[in-house]
Motif scaffolding. Structure first.
Motif, PDB file in Angstrom:
ATOM      1  N   LEU A   1      -0.277   5.288   5.069  1.00  0.00           N
ATOM      2  CA  LEU A   1      -1.610   5.484   4.501  1.00  0.00           C
ATOM      3  C   LEU A   1      -2.286   6.680   5.173  1.00  0.00           C
ATOM      4  O   LEU A   1      -2.346   6.756   6.405  1.00  0.00           O
ATOM      5  CB  LEU A   1      -2.457   4.229   4.712  1.00  0.00           C
ATOM      6  CG  LEU A   1      -3.879   4.275   4.168  1.00  0.00           C
ATOM      7  CD1 LEU A   1      -3.877   4.375   2.638  1.00  0.00           C
ATOM      8  CD2 LEU A   1      -4.653   3.048   4.616  1.00  0.00           C
TER       9      LEU A   1
ATOM     10  N   VAL B   1      -2.108   1.412  -5.694  1.00  0.00           N
ATOM     11  CA  VAL B   1      -3.199   0.447  -5.804  1.00  0.00           C
ATOM     12  C   VAL B   1      -2.809  -0.839  -5.081  1.00  0.00           C
ATOM     13  O   VAL B   1      -1.654  -1.269  -5.161  1.00  0.00           O
ATOM     14  CB  VAL B   1      -3.502   0.156  -7.292  1.00  0.00           C
ATOM     15  CG1 VAL B   1      -4.578  -0.903  -7.443  1.00  0.00           C
ATOM     16  CG2 VAL B   1      -3.889   1.440  -8.001  1.00  0.00           C
ATOM     17  N   ARG B   2      -3.765  -1.431  -4.375  1.00  0.00           N
ATOM     18  CA  ARG B   2      -3.519  -2.679  -3.644  1.00  0.00           C
ATOM     19  C   ARG B   2      -2.846  -3.703  -4.552  1.00  0.00           C
ATOM     20  O   ARG B   2      -3.255  -3.910  -5.695  1.00  0.00           O
ATOM     21  CB  ARG B   2      -4.834  -3.248  -3.114  1.00  0.00           C
ATOM     22  CG  ARG B   2      -4.630  -4.485  -2.248  1.00  0.00           C
ATOM     23  CD  ARG B   2      -5.917  -5.019  -1.757  1.00  0.00           C
ATOM     24  NE  ARG B   2      -6.566  -5.691  -2.891  1.00  0.00           N
ATOM     25  CZ  ARG B   2      -7.740  -6.276  -2.823  1.00  0.00           C
ATOM     26  NH1 ARG B   2      -8.428  -6.267  -1.727  1.00  0.00           N
ATOM     27  NH2 ARG B   2      -8.245  -6.854  -3.895  1.00  0.00           N
ATOM     28  N   GLY B   3      -1.795  -4.329  -4.026  1.00  0.00           N
ATOM     29  CA  GLY B   3      -1.073  -5.351  -4.763  1.00  0.00           C
ATOM     30  C   GLY B   3       0.064  -4.817  -5.617  1.00  0.00           C
ATOM     31  O   GLY B   3       0.861  -5.582  -6.134  1.00  0.00           O
ATOM     32  N   GLU B   4       0.138  -3.495  -5.772  1.00  0.00           N
ATOM     33  CA  GLU B   4       1.216  -2.875  -6.549  1.00  0.00           C
ATOM     34  C   GLU B   4       2.356  -2.465  -5.608  1.00  0.00           C
ATOM     35  O   GLU B   4       2.127  -2.174  -4.439  1.00  0.00           O
ATOM     36  CB  GLU B   4       0.704  -1.636  -7.292  1.00  0.00           C
ATOM     37  CG  GLU B   4      -0.352  -1.950  -8.326  1.00  0.00           C
ATOM     38  CD  GLU B   4       0.200  -2.736  -9.502  1.00  0.00           C
ATOM     39  OE1 GLU B   4       1.340  -2.478  -9.917  1.00  0.00           O
ATOM     40  OE2 GLU B   4      -0.525  -3.609 -10.010  1.00  0.00           O
TER      41      GLU B   4
ATOM     42  N   TYR C   1      -0.909   7.749   0.059  1.00  0.00           N
ATOM     43  CA  TYR C   1       0.109   7.508   1.071  1.00  0.00           C
ATOM     44  C   TYR C   1       1.021   8.715   1.181  1.00  0.00           C
ATOM     45  O   TYR C   1       1.492   9.242   0.174  1.00  0.00           O
ATOM     46  CB  TYR C   1       0.954   6.286   0.700  1.00  0.00           C
ATOM     47  CG  TYR C   1       0.215   4.978   0.851  1.00  0.00           C
ATOM     48  CD1 TYR C   1       0.359   4.203   1.994  1.00  0.00           C
ATOM     49  CD2 TYR C   1      -0.637   4.521  -0.142  1.00  0.00           C
ATOM     50  CE1 TYR C   1      -0.318   3.006   2.140  1.00  0.00           C
ATOM     51  CE2 TYR C   1      -1.324   3.327  -0.013  1.00  0.00           C
ATOM     52  CZ  TYR C   1      -1.155   2.577   1.140  1.00  0.00           C
ATOM     53  OH  TYR C   1      -1.835   1.394   1.273  1.00  0.00           O
TER      54      TYR C   1
ATOM     55  N   ALA D   1       1.497  -2.907  -1.675  1.00  0.00           N
ATOM     56  CA  ALA D   1       0.466  -2.220  -0.893  1.00  0.00           C
ATOM     57  C   ALA D   1      -0.624  -3.204  -0.479  1.00  0.00           C
ATOM     58  O   ALA D   1      -1.080  -4.003  -1.299  1.00  0.00           O
ATOM     59  CB  ALA D   1      -0.131  -1.086  -1.697  1.00  0.00           C
ATOM     60  N   GLN D   2      -1.048  -3.123   0.756  1.00  0.00           N
ATOM     61  CA  GLN D   2      -2.128  -3.959   1.260  1.00  0.00           C
ATOM     62  C   GLN D   2      -3.492  -3.327   1.005  1.00  0.00           C
ATOM     63  O   GLN D   2      -4.501  -4.008   0.954  1.00  0.00           O
ATOM     64  CB  GLN D   2      -1.955  -4.190   2.767  1.00  0.00           C
ATOM     65  CG  GLN D   2      -0.655  -4.865   3.139  1.00  0.00           C
ATOM     66  CD  GLN D   2      -0.561  -6.268   2.585  1.00  0.00           C
ATOM     67  OE1 GLN D   2      -1.491  -7.050   2.682  1.00  0.00           O
ATOM     68  NE2 GLN D   2       0.567  -6.573   1.967  1.00  0.00           N
ATOM     69  N   VAL D   3      -3.505  -1.978   0.866  1.00  0.00           N
ATOM     70  CA  VAL D   3      -4.735  -1.212   0.698  1.00  0.00           C
ATOM     71  C   VAL D   3      -4.499  -0.149  -0.367  1.00  0.00           C
ATOM     72  O   VAL D   3      -3.457   0.508  -0.362  1.00  0.00           O
ATOM     73  CB  VAL D   3      -5.124  -0.521   2.031  1.00  0.00           C
ATOM     74  CG1 VAL D   3      -6.343   0.359   1.866  1.00  0.00           C
ATOM     75  CG2 VAL D   3      -5.343  -1.544   3.132  1.00  0.00           C
ATOM     76  N   SER D   4      -5.462   0.048  -1.257  1.00  0.00           N
ATOM     77  CA  SER D   4      -5.367   1.133  -2.238  1.00  0.00           C
ATOM     78  C   SER D   4      -5.635   2.457  -1.550  1.00  0.00           C
ATOM     79  O   SER D   4      -6.502   2.550  -0.678  1.00  0.00           O
ATOM     80  CB  SER D   4      -6.410   0.955  -3.346  1.00  0.00           C
ATOM     81  OG  SER D   4      -6.173  -0.208  -4.086  1.00  0.00           O
TER      82      SER D   4
ATOM     83  N   TYR E   1       5.376   1.591   5.178  1.00  0.00           N
ATOM     84  CA  TYR E   1       5.757   0.749   4.055  1.00  0.00           C
ATOM     85  C   TYR E   1       7.027   1.300   3.423  1.00  0.00           C
ATOM     86  O   TYR E   1       7.257   2.502   3.422  1.00  0.00           O
ATOM     87  CB  TYR E   1       4.636   0.715   3.013  1.00  0.00           C
ATOM     88  CG  TYR E   1       3.364   0.123   3.538  1.00  0.00           C
ATOM     89  CD1 TYR E   1       3.145  -1.239   3.490  1.00  0.00           C
ATOM     90  CD2 TYR E   1       2.383   0.926   4.091  1.00  0.00           C
ATOM     91  CE1 TYR E   1       1.976  -1.799   3.977  1.00  0.00           C
ATOM     92  CE2 TYR E   1       1.211   0.383   4.587  1.00  0.00           C
ATOM     93  CZ  TYR E   1       1.012  -0.976   4.525  1.00  0.00           C
ATOM     94  OH  TYR E   1      -0.145  -1.516   5.014  1.00  0.00           O
TER      95      TYR E   1
ATOM     96  N   ALA F   1      -7.576   5.881   2.592  1.00  0.00           N
ATOM     97  CA  ALA F   1      -7.878   4.643   1.859  1.00  0.00           C
ATOM     98  C   ALA F   1      -8.915   4.925   0.782  1.00  0.00           C
ATOM     99  O   ALA F   1      -9.812   5.755   0.965  1.00  0.00           O
ATOM    100  CB  ALA F   1      -8.380   3.571   2.806  1.00  0.00           C
TER     101      ALA F   1
END
Length: 57
Positions: free
Chosen positions: A49, A32-35, A15, A9-12, A3, A52
């Motif tokens: 990642l 966090v996922r979506g951030e 990384y 992010a797709q997964v919290s 990434y 997870a």
């Protein structure tokens, strides 16, 4: 999957920061996922990642 800074992010999880030669820099960030991923200290660095987040229900 790698990434780039600013991507969502797709997964919290934790990384690893990867340098331009594909080596782990020894730094990790929590995203966090979506951030979006944060800026890096040098151009061309990416994130991978390593752990997870595990959710309990």
């Amino acid at each position: 999957m790698q990434y780039h800074p600013g991507q969502l992010a797709q997964v919290s999880g934790q990384y690893a920061v990867i340098d331009t030669l594909g080596r782990n820099t020894g730094y990790e960030v929590t995203v966090v996922r979506g951030e979006p991923f944060p800026p890096t200290s040098a151009p061309g660095y990416t994130f991978v990642l390593v752990d997870a987040t595990k959710h309990r229900r």
